[in-house]
Write a protein that holds these residues in place. Sequence first.
Motif, short mmCIF file in Angstrom:
data_model
loop_
_atom_site.label_atom_id
_atom_site.label_comp_id
_atom_site.label_asym_id
_atom_site.label_seq_id
_atom_site.Cartn_x
_atom_site.Cartn_y
_atom_site.Cartn_z
N TRP A 30 0.83 -1.21 0.00
CA TRP A 30 0.00 0.00 0.00
C TRP A 30 0.87 1.26 0.00
N LEU A 31 0.61 2.16 -0.94
CA LEU A 31 1.26 3.47 -1.07
C LEU A 31 2.76 3.40 -1.40
N THR A 32 3.26 2.21 -1.68
CA THR A 32 4.68 2.09 -2.03
C THR A 32 4.87 1.41 -3.38
N LEU A 33 4.61 0.11 -3.45
CA LEU A 33 4.87 -0.62 -4.69
C LEU A 33 4.09 -0.04 -5.86
N GLY A 34 4.82 0.25 -6.93
CA GLY A 34 4.18 0.79 -8.13
C GLY A 34 3.85 2.26 -8.04
N GLU A 35 4.18 2.87 -6.90
CA GLU A 35 3.87 4.29 -6.71
C GLU A 35 5.13 5.06 -6.33
N THR A 36 5.53 4.99 -5.07
CA THR A 36 6.78 5.64 -4.66
C THR A 36 7.98 4.72 -4.82
N VAL A 37 7.73 3.43 -5.00
CA VAL A 37 8.80 2.46 -5.19
C VAL A 37 8.52 1.67 -6.47
N VAL A 38 9.37 1.81 -7.46
CA VAL A 38 9.20 1.11 -8.74
C VAL A 38 10.55 0.56 -9.21
N GLY A 39 10.49 -0.43 -10.10
CA GLY A 39 11.72 -0.96 -10.70
C GLY A 39 12.55 -1.80 -9.74
N ASP A 40 13.87 -1.67 -9.84
CA ASP A 40 14.79 -2.47 -9.04
C ASP A 40 14.59 -2.35 -7.54
N PRO A 41 14.25 -1.16 -7.00
CA PRO A 41 14.01 -1.07 -5.55
C PRO A 41 12.91 -2.01 -5.06
N VAL A 42 11.93 -2.30 -5.92
CA VAL A 42 10.88 -3.25 -5.54
C VAL A 42 11.50 -4.63 -5.35
N LYS A 43 12.39 -4.99 -6.26
CA LYS A 43 13.04 -6.30 -6.18
C LYS A 43 13.85 -6.41 -4.88
N GLU A 44 14.52 -5.33 -4.50
CA GLU A 44 15.32 -5.36 -3.28
C GLU A 44 14.44 -5.54 -2.05
N LEU A 45 13.28 -4.89 -2.05
CA LEU A 45 12.36 -5.03 -0.92
C LEU A 45 11.82 -6.45 -0.80
N ILE A 46 11.35 -7.01 -1.90
CA ILE A 46 10.79 -8.36 -1.88
C ILE A 46 11.88 -9.38 -1.54
N LYS A 47 13.06 -9.20 -2.09
CA LYS A 47 14.17 -10.10 -1.82
C LYS A 47 14.55 -10.05 -0.33
N THR A 48 14.62 -8.85 0.21
CA THR A 48 14.96 -8.68 1.62
C THR A 48 13.90 -9.34 2.51
N ALA A 49 12.64 -9.11 2.19
CA ALA A 49 11.56 -9.71 2.97
C ALA A 49 11.66 -11.24 2.93
N PHE A 50 11.82 -11.80 1.75
CA PHE A 50 11.89 -13.25 1.58
C PHE A 50 13.07 -13.84 2.32
N GLU A 51 14.21 -13.16 2.25
CA GLU A 51 15.42 -13.66 2.91
C GLU A 51 15.36 -13.54 4.43
N HIS A 52 14.38 -12.80 4.93
CA HIS A 52 14.21 -12.66 6.38
C HIS A 52 12.96 -13.40 6.88
N GLY A 53 12.48 -14.34 6.11
CA GLY A 53 11.40 -15.20 6.56
C GLY A 53 10.00 -14.78 6.20
N ILE A 54 9.84 -13.66 5.49
CA ILE A 54 8.51 -13.22 5.07
C ILE A 54 8.17 -13.87 3.73
N ASN A 55 7.12 -14.64 3.71
CA ASN A 55 6.70 -15.27 2.45
C ASN A 55 5.26 -14.91 2.08
N MET A 56 4.68 -13.94 2.80
CA MET A 56 3.33 -13.48 2.47
C MET A 56 3.39 -12.03 2.00
N PHE A 57 2.78 -11.79 0.84
CA PHE A 57 2.79 -10.46 0.24
C PHE A 57 1.36 -10.03 -0.08
N ASP A 58 1.01 -8.84 0.39
CA ASP A 58 -0.36 -8.34 0.29
C ASP A 58 -0.44 -7.15 -0.66
N THR A 59 -1.43 -7.18 -1.54
CA THR A 59 -1.63 -6.07 -2.47
C THR A 59 -3.12 -5.90 -2.73
#
Length: 352
Positions: A30-59
């Motif tokens: 909400w209010l980040t992906l596809g809005e204030t965060v686009v492109g490669d920074p999105v990949k870094e966020l999802i990668k960081t979340a996944f590598e720290h045990g987060i496997n649920m993503f809400d949109t």
Amino acid sequence: MSAEYDAKGMPFRRMGSSGLRIPLFSFGGWLTLGETVVGDPVKELIKTAFEHGINMFDTAEGYADGNAEIELGRVIKELGLRRSDLVITTKLFWGGSGPNDMGLSRKHVVEGTKKCLERLQMDYVDVIFAHRPDPTVPMEEVVRAFNFVIDQGWAFYWATSEWSAQQIEEAHHMATKLHLAGPIAEQCEHHMLNRERAEKEYAPLYKHYSLGTTDYSPLACGLLTGKYNEGIPAGSRLDTHKDFFKDTLEVLHSDEGKRRIEKVKALTEFAQKELGCSVSQLALAWLAVNPNTSTVILGASKPWQLIENLKALDVIPKLTPAVLENIDKILDNKPKPQTTWGRPGLDKLGRL
């Protein structure tokens, strides 16, 4: 080759009444992906979340006009994340400006779901939420529509978001009458400064339907980070989305807003001195220890923010009953229990 999922010690809970296991902390766009965060920074966020045990993503279909789903779907493919390792949730209500591009009519629920899947580049989502109630549509139509989506294999479960207890109750009654599946969870705004609905209004639903909550805005749009203690910083969420948060800003500048800031300052001092953590980590851990919380949805625009917030896991064991009582004294907003009209209370182990 698919990246292997490692929970990294992340606790898991059932999502409400279902058998679906979800991480105690999840990530939302909400209010980040596809809005204030686009492109490669999105990949870094999802990668960081996944590598720290987060496997649920809400949109949601309405997040960044669908671009949040596009960014999330693209990044999951590029990272090579195995779909069976992920819990993907999206929400329906605001799909466009046409008369049938929004709401919960069978037409929009069906067409909206198909468009969500196209943007996500997925065959299914794990849970699809009714993003708001729609009083213009009969409840039977809503329940049948979401069950149709499930029967098609486009989603495994359905849930609600910002519905009243009465509306959720009605949905369950209708689902029982029709021998169909009712909503398994409610996505609501729940945090230290907003407790009444989640902790009081929904109380009967937790008992009767094993309802779980997927809590959004756990830091009160940043208020519980302490960043607004001395004003509105440039680049903050309340600064970059002034129109969207117009009502929030008005409250913040009122006497009630000033009282909230004083509470945040007191919580900040308590967190640092008594628990050795930030006020953000305290606020997240406080929400996580609620037994009715299925997951706390984290928001972040930078990977380091996500990592800092996940340190709340270390704070959870420190929240003893005595500590929680002290927090309630600072907040002074614990919902009052339903009145018994003077009748003496039950033994503490007694069941209502």
